[in-house]
Design a protein around this motif. Structure first.
Motif, PDB file in Angstrom:
ATOM      1  N   PRO A   1      52.458  12.247  31.350  1.00 44.02           N
ATOM      2  CA  PRO A   1      53.561  12.304  32.315  1.00 44.02           C
ATOM      3  C   PRO A   1      53.776  11.000  33.096  1.00 44.02           C
ATOM      4  CG  PRO A   1      52.219  14.283  32.484  1.00 44.02           C
ATOM      5  CD  PRO A   1      51.499  13.333  31.578  1.00 44.02           C
TER       6      PRO A   1
ATOM      7  N   GLU B   1      55.669   8.867  30.677  1.00 45.74           N
ATOM      8  CA  GLU B   1      57.023   9.415  30.520  1.00 45.74           C
ATOM      9  C   GLU B   1      57.898   9.078  31.724  1.00 45.74           C
ATOM     10  OE1 GLU B   1      56.487  13.405  27.764  1.00 45.74           O
ATOM     11  OE2 GLU B   1      56.058  13.565  29.925  1.00 45.74           O
ATOM     12  N   GLU B   2      57.341   9.190  32.910  1.00 45.59           N
ATOM     13  CA  GLU B   2      58.115   8.882  34.115  1.00 45.59           C
ATOM     14  C   GLU B   2      58.482   7.403  34.158  1.00 45.59           C
ATOM     15  OE1 GLU B   2      57.744   8.934  38.972  1.00 45.59           O
ATOM     16  OE2 GLU B   2      56.378  10.163  37.807  1.00 45.59           O
TER      17      GLU B   2
ATOM     18  N   ASP C   1      60.767  11.363  27.152  1.00 44.54           N
ATOM     19  CA  ASP C   1      59.679  12.247  26.751  1.00 44.54           C
ATOM     20  C   ASP C   1      58.763  11.552  25.751  1.00 44.54           C
ATOM     21  OD1 ASP C   1      60.667  14.336  28.295  1.00 44.54           O
ATOM     22  OD2 ASP C   1      61.821  15.191  26.640  1.00 44.54           O
TER      23      ASP C   1
END
Length: 169
Positions: free
Chosen positions: A19, A22-23, A28
């Motif tokens: 995550p 991804e951020e 994704d």
């Protein structure tokens, strides 16, 4: 049993690292799953959602303290699933590992920087990227990476003129 517990720890770490990447990258994870092949293997390879990783005890026994920490190696290999280029992935490794460890995107708070000397004229590769990051900040750096992703800079190749221009733009 110890290796099973260690593998579970690495999986949990990967679950927290994905995550963060991804951020930063605004997308994704590029594959539906992360597969970690864990055990007594020499070397690590990422890309396509697959990581081949040595167990922590073996890795740390043969790796000097000045080298890549085991958890940073996991972030590095996850980064290869987003982008192949080694220097770009080394930056993702440092960013993800340190954000998870220090809770900060500020490189002044980071404990591991691959021996970076800020602003040194000899800086190249990931050290030059760290200098750029220090100058432009996390949002601009994330934007530069997001511009590069569609170009898929390959592993083992220098950045193309188009990739360098996309990053600079």
């Amino acid at each position: 049993e110890a290796m099973r517990a260690d593998a579970a720890r690495s999986v949990r770490y990967a679950e927290t690292a994905v995550p963060v990447l991804e951020e930063f990258l605004g997308t994704d994870f590029p594959t539906p799953a992360v597969r970690i092949w864990y055990g007594f293997v020499v070397g690590n390879s990422g890309g396509g959602g697959t990581i081949n990783a040595e167990d922590r005890a073996t890795y740390e026994a043969r790796t000097p303290e000045t080298r890549l920490p085991h958890d940073a190696m996991i972030v590095h290999e996850l980064g290869h699933s987003f982008v192949g280029n080694e220097s770009l992935t080394q930056f993702l490794e440092l960013y993800g590992y340190n954000v998870l460890r220090a809770g900060s995107a500020d490189p002044a708070a980071w404990s591991y920087t691959r021996g970076w000397t800020p602003g040194a004229e000899s800086n190249e590769g990931v050290h030059a990227l760290l200098d750029v990051y220090r100058l432009i900040g996390p949002q601009a750096m994330a934007s530069a990476y997001r511009a590069l992703l569609p170009l898929r800079p390959p592993y083992g190749q220098p950045l193309s003129d188009a990739a360098r221009q996309a990053f600079v733009d």
